[in-house]
Design an enzyme around this catalytic site. Structure first.
Site, PDB file in Angstrom:
ATOM      1  N   ASP A  17       0.884  -0.829   5.402  1.00  0.00           N
ATOM      2  CA  ASP A  17       0.165   0.390   5.821  1.00  0.00           C
ATOM      3  C   ASP A  17      -1.112   0.536   4.988  1.00  0.00           C
ATOM      4  O   ASP A  17      -1.201   1.384   4.103  1.00  0.00           O
ATOM      5  CB  ASP A  17       1.078   1.608   5.638  1.00  0.00           C
ATOM      6  CG  ASP A  17       0.419   2.902   6.069  1.00  0.00           C
ATOM      7  OD1 ASP A  17      -0.516   2.852   6.884  1.00  0.00           O
ATOM      8  OD2 ASP A  17       0.833   3.977   5.585  1.00  0.00           O
ATOM      9  N   ALA A  43      -3.372  -5.662  -2.929  1.00  0.00           N
ATOM     10  CA  ALA A  43      -2.282  -6.130  -2.067  1.00  0.00           C
ATOM     11  C   ALA A  43      -2.561  -7.515  -1.494  1.00  0.00           C
ATOM     12  O   ALA A  43      -1.633  -8.299  -1.287  1.00  0.00           O
ATOM     13  CB  ALA A  43      -2.033  -5.129  -0.940  1.00  0.00           C
ATOM     14  N   PHE A  83       0.862  -1.189   0.000  1.00  0.00           N
ATOM     15  CA  PHE A  83       0.000   0.000   0.000  1.00  0.00           C
ATOM     16  C   PHE A  83       0.899   1.240   0.000  1.00  0.00           C
ATOM     17  O   PHE A  83       0.813   2.107   0.863  1.00  0.00           O
ATOM     18  CB  PHE A  83      -0.932   0.019   1.219  1.00  0.00           C
ATOM     19  CG  PHE A  83      -1.798  -1.203   1.363  1.00  0.00           C
ATOM     20  CD1 PHE A  83      -3.020  -1.286   0.706  1.00  0.00           C
ATOM     21  CD2 PHE A  83      -1.396  -2.277   2.144  1.00  0.00           C
ATOM     22  CE1 PHE A  83      -3.828  -2.410   0.842  1.00  0.00           C
ATOM     23  CE2 PHE A  83      -2.192  -3.403   2.276  1.00  0.00           C
ATOM     24  CZ  PHE A  83      -3.411  -3.479   1.624  1.00  0.00           C
ATOM     25  N   ASP A 142       0.726  -1.204  -4.926  1.00  0.00           N
ATOM     26  CA  ASP A 142      -0.465  -0.374  -4.736  1.00  0.00           C
ATOM     27  C   ASP A 142      -1.469  -0.712  -5.829  1.00  0.00           C
ATOM     28  O   ASP A 142      -1.087  -1.157  -6.914  1.00  0.00           O
ATOM     29  CB  ASP A 142      -0.119   1.115  -4.778  1.00  0.00           C
ATOM     30  CG  ASP A 142      -1.138   1.968  -4.028  1.00  0.00           C
ATOM     31  OD1 ASP A 142      -0.866   2.327  -2.868  1.00  0.00           O
ATOM     32  OD2 ASP A 142      -2.206   2.264  -4.599  1.00  0.00           O
ATOM     33  N   SER A 143      -2.746  -0.474  -5.534  1.00  0.00           N
ATOM     34  CA  SER A 143      -3.791  -0.777  -6.525  1.00  0.00           C
ATOM     35  C   SER A 143      -4.046   0.388  -7.470  1.00  0.00           C
ATOM     36  O   SER A 143      -4.703   0.223  -8.500  1.00  0.00           O
ATOM     37  CB  SER A 143      -5.104  -1.144  -5.811  1.00  0.00           C
ATOM     38  OG  SER A 143      -5.548  -0.060  -5.014  1.00  0.00           O
ATOM     39  N   CYS A 201      -5.082   2.770  10.317  1.00  0.00           N
ATOM     40  CA  CYS A 201      -5.589   4.139  10.469  1.00  0.00           C
ATOM     41  C   CYS A 201      -7.088   4.127  10.771  1.00  0.00           C
ATOM     42  O   CYS A 201      -7.769   5.146  10.609  1.00  0.00           O
ATOM     43  CB  CYS A 201      -5.292   4.973   9.231  1.00  0.00           C
ATOM     44  SG  CYS A 201      -5.987   4.329   7.698  1.00  0.00           S
TER      45      CYS A 201
END
Length: 399
Positions: free
Chosen positions: A299, A279, A227, A250-251, A339
């Site tokens: 992350d 991911a 990510f 990353d996408s 997060c």
């Protein structure tokens, strides 16, 4: 000004400086409230408690701006709050960094307002109806106190719709470039202000990226940055930690394109391998093919945006952590982050412990960290400590 009385017993939380009044805390109004207007909060006996703004249709009905009876909510109020926030940031942001969070909502007692600074350009996010009404004061105060090159509004968060507000992107002051080059810990990054994610860049990991690069990456290491977004952790690892190879996943093709530009901007593009994809699938494929890494950072975005999906989110985090631990070399270092404010530090530790048991990986935790200091959390609001990171190291003798 509208007077709002709250129920007996509810005043204790307000007197303890919790800045929210919930809908079911309210006892009565002096008249029918207008959504977004300023109001005075009083206890059930009529004693003054605070001033704030109200949205009677919201679960959090009142957000408090001041506990001072004689303080007016006007341009001077906003100039003072923004001046205090700016002085605080200047005291803690290092000289090698030109991007930071200037205003962090409740963390600066300006609920509903986020302001990020990118090399002198400000990007603001207004998330509540009350702050939307007060926005002219905000813009004028920012211009007078901060003297920015420009101000761009990027109020595109879904919570605006819960407040009855449309999603908005617009220039509010000056000229705004589509991109700007910032420095973070001395490293250059292209940030997409117009059309990028959030306000353009994730500023809340600045100190964690530096810690990872300095203490969790050794020269020549093979690093996985899952990510990766604009390449923050990976580029820190390559530039400061002198990693030998960074695999960045990353996408988003836009994010990867910018991450590649950023790697080349810092002279480490030849040490990067960029992988586009989900991911979960990418890490599974990498693990099954026998990939190994010295240092790993995972992350992901917020998986648990409400309490109802916490268990599902825990399963998602665990799968990622399992894949990471299976690819970690003996003695390797791993950083896992969340997060989601619903994933508390004990829950994150529990998930990592479960993954460590399942992979038979002995781990010692060296650090548990939170968001950067320019994103302060309020002690009275546990939800404001949203970012958690665990820095752990495996033992050389793992079996």
């Amino acid at each position: 000004m509208l007077q709002v009385s709250i129920k007996r017993g509810r005043e204790k939380r307000i007197r303890g400086f919790h800045p929210w009044v919930y809908k079911n805390d309210i006892l009565s109004f002096s008249r029918k409230p207008k959504p977004g207007e300023l109001c005075v909060v009083r206890d059930y006996k009529g004693a003054f408690l605070a001033k704030g703004y109200i949205n009677p249709d919201s679960y959090i009905a009142i957000r408090i701006l001041t506990y001072k009876k004689d303080e007016e909510i006007d341009l001077e109020f906003f100039k003072k709050r923004i001046r205090e926030a700016f002085e605080y940031r200047k005291s803690l942001i290092p000289e090698d960094t030109t991007a930071f969070r200037l205003v962090h909502s409740e963390g600066d007692y300006l609920p509903g307002l986020i302001v990020d600074s990118y090399d002198g350009y400000l990007v603001i996010q207004v998330t509540t109806l009350g702050m939307e009404v007060l926005k002219p004061f905000v813009v004028k105060a920012l211009v007078e106190e901060v003297k920015p090159k420009g101000i761009y509004e990027k109020s595109t968060v879904p919570t605006r719709q819960l407040e009855g507000l449309p999603l908005v992107e617009q220039t509010l002051y000056g000229d705004i470039p589509e991109r700007v080059v910032i420095k973070e810990n001395g490293i250059k990054f292209n940030v997409q202000i117009i059309g990028g994610q959030k306000t353009g860049y994730f500023l809340d990991q600045r100190e964690n990226k530096l810690l990872f690069a300095r203490e969790f990456v050794k020269e020549g290491d093979r690093v996985l940055d899952a990510f990766c977004h604009l390449g923050g952790f990976g580029i820190h690892a390559a530039v400061i930690g002198k990693a030998g190879e960074v695999v960045a996943v990353d996408s988003s093709q836009l994010a990867l394109d910018l991450a590649k530009e950023n790697a080349e901007l810092n002279g480490v593009g030849d040490r990067f391998k960029f992988v586009k994809g989900d991911a979960f699938k990418v890490l599974k494929e990498m693990q099954l093919s026998g990939e190994k890494f010295d240092s790993i950072v995972i992350d992901p975005p917020a998986f648990a945006k409400s309490k109802t999906v916490v268990e599902q989110a825990k399963r998602g985090y665990k799968e990622l952590f399992l894949r990471g631990l299976k690819m970690l070399k003996p003695g390797g270092r791993i950083v896992v982050c969340s997060c989601s404010h619903h994933i508390t530090p004990p829950i994150l530790e529990e998930i990592l412990l479960s993954a460590a048991y399942d992979t038979r990986t002995p781990l010692r935790v060296l650090y548990t960290t939170y968001q950067s200091k320019d994103h302060p959390f309020v002690l009275q609001i546990p939800e404001s400590r949203y970012l958690k990171c665990i820095f752990a190291k495996s033992f050389e003798w793992q079996v």
